[in-house]
Design a protein around this motif. Structure first.
Motif, PDB file in Angstrom:
ATOM      1  N   TRP A  47       0.808  -1.216   0.000  1.00  0.00           N
ATOM      2  CA  TRP A  47       0.000   0.000   0.000  1.00  0.00           C
ATOM      3  C   TRP A  47       0.845   1.272   0.000  1.00  0.00           C
ATOM      4  N   ALA A  63     -10.669  -2.211  -2.506  1.00  0.00           N
ATOM      5  CA  ALA A  63     -10.724  -1.000  -1.670  1.00  0.00           C
ATOM      6  C   ALA A  63     -11.945  -0.127  -1.944  1.00  0.00           C
ATOM      7  N   PHE A  68     -10.302   1.207   4.286  1.00  0.00           N
ATOM      8  CA  PHE A  68      -8.865   0.937   4.423  1.00  0.00           C
ATOM      9  C   PHE A  68      -8.275   1.783   5.541  1.00  0.00           C
ATOM     10  N   ASN A  69      -7.413   1.164   6.351  1.00  0.00           N
ATOM     11  CA  ASN A  69      -6.682   1.906   7.376  1.00  0.00           C
ATOM     12  C   ASN A  69      -5.187   1.787   7.119  1.00  0.00           C
ATOM     13  N   PRO A  70      -4.543   2.897   6.690  1.00  0.00           N
ATOM     14  CA  PRO A  70      -3.106   2.873   6.452  1.00  0.00           C
ATOM     15  C   PRO A  70      -2.284   3.021   7.727  1.00  0.00           C
ATOM     16  N   SER A 261      -1.067  -3.264   7.313  1.00  0.00           N
ATOM     17  CA  SER A 261      -2.257  -2.615   6.751  1.00  0.00           C
ATOM     18  C   SER A 261      -3.506  -3.402   7.117  1.00  0.00           C
ATOM     19  N   LEU A 263      -7.487  -3.844   5.393  1.00  0.00           N
ATOM     20  CA  LEU A 263      -8.569  -3.582   4.450  1.00  0.00           C
ATOM     21  C   LEU A 263      -9.756  -4.424   4.879  1.00  0.00           C
ATOM     22  N   LYS A 273     -13.809   4.197   1.554  1.00  0.00           N
ATOM     23  CA  LYS A 273     -13.325   5.172   2.522  1.00  0.00           C
ATOM     24  C   LYS A 273     -11.973   4.756   3.093  1.00  0.00           C
ATOM     25  N   THR A 274     -11.254   5.765   3.599  1.00  0.00           N
ATOM     26  CA  THR A 274     -10.014   5.549   4.329  1.00  0.00           C
ATOM     27  C   THR A 274     -10.164   6.149   5.717  1.00  0.00           C
ATOM     28  N   THR A 276      -8.006   6.882   9.413  1.00  0.00           N
ATOM     29  CA  THR A 276      -6.596   7.054   9.783  1.00  0.00           C
ATOM     30  C   THR A 276      -6.351   6.990  11.283  1.00  0.00           C
TER      31      THR A 276
END
Length: 316
Positions: A47, A63, A68-70, A261, A263, A273-274, A276
């Motif tokens: 990612w 995604a 998703f959470n980076p 990561s 997902l 959406k993302t 954080t």
């Protein structure tokens, strides 16, 4: 190997259980949860690469359908068994990495069976690495320890060696078709194995294969009436790898080893959406328990409700 049965706990406890319970806050559409752990992928090789050259299916197909959470991390020991134990127990245990030591506490699989009365075939651990058979057992004397999940690990179980990831996905689909379990963990080991062998091209190829396998699994699930629109898929890693050119190994506190990561796709989760908010592997077990509607002891994690849609009560 326990293909269609359960492996029970037989070891003594470590810590007694007066731990407060985390109870579900509401009811969800999710009826099945599948946790896929892609072993040993460094964030910068997946990612963190803006071209997504090694994960085109996850980045461009999956995604947009999920969240998703980076900012997801291994905050414990950055090795395979400790990483998987954190994911399944919600506790960062310094467990041996060779399969000689069992988890200190029961897992989300044990608590699911205990609180629902479900048979062992309703919860599965399916892994390419044989040493991960220990995830189905525990040293604990907690009453939940008697409710072990079914397990299918490595060639023929602990001590028999690793198998190909394509075989693991095939076995997982067979189990899903035959038993329709509510909860499953799948481990894909090949990125980690190729990196340990010092095979850079093989490592990247294995990441691309894992990317194809998880996308294919999601497509397959959506074609099955028993899983369509009621299944949550969580895709993460157990650990990363050392930063820089030293990609062969892992196991310390460096950014490359810790940064992984998450997902997530499913009927109760945000789409495209993302988020954080920094999270760790210990939050996964509590999130699974929240979605499937059963209590779990509060340890190092909590439900990641920021992944959820704002209105997810059934009937709304």
């Amino acid at each position: 190997m326990c293909l269609f049965g359960a492996c029970q706990s037989s070891s003594p406890s470590s810590r007694a259980g007066s731990t407060p319970l985390q109870k579900p806050s509401q009811t969800y559409a999710t009826q099945h949860v599948i946790l896929v752990v892609i072993d040993g992928v460094r964030y910068s090789d997946s990612w963190g690469d803006s071209t997504f050259s090694n994960i085109p299916n996850m980045a461009r197909y999956l995604a947009p359908q999920g969240v998703f959470n980076p900012q997801f991390y291994n905050q414990g020991v950055t090795l395979t068994n400790p990483g998987h134990v954190a994911l399944t127990t919600g506790y960062h245990q310094k467990i041996k990495n060779n399969g000689d030591e069992l988890p200190r506490f029961p897992s989300v699989f044990h608590y699911y069976r205990q609180h629902t009365g479900a048979p062992a075939t309703d919860a599965w651990v399916v892994t390419s690495k044989d040493k991960l058979e220990v995830l189905a057992r525990t040293y604990s004397s907690d009453s939940a320890a008697a409710f072990a999940p079914s397990v299918n690990s490595g060639i023929k179980g602990l001590g028999t060696g690793y198998r190909d990831d394509t075989t693991t996905i095939r076995v997982a689909k067979q189990v899903l078709s035959r038993h329709q379990p509510k909860l499953m963990l799948i481990n894909l080991r090949e990125p980690d194995s190729e990196a340990h062998a010092g095979n850079w091209n093989g490592y990247l190829k294995a990441i691309r294969q894992s990317d194809r396998l998880v996308a294919d699994l999601w497509k397959w699930l959506q074609k099955q009436p028993q899983y369509q629109n009621n299944t949550t898929l969580l895709i993460t890693n157990d650990h990363g790898r050392h930063t820089g050119k030293n990609f062969e190994s892992h196991g310390d506190n460096c950014e490359g080893c810790r940064h992984i990561s998450l997902l997530a796709l499913g009927p109760d989760l945000k789409r495209g959406k993302t988020v954080t908010q920094p999270r760790s592997q210990a939050d996964v077990a509590a999130t699974i328990a929240e979605l499937l509607g059963f209590p779990i002891p509060k340890r190092d994690g909590e439900p990641m409700t920021e992944l959820f849609q704002e209105h997810v009560h059934l009937g709304e």
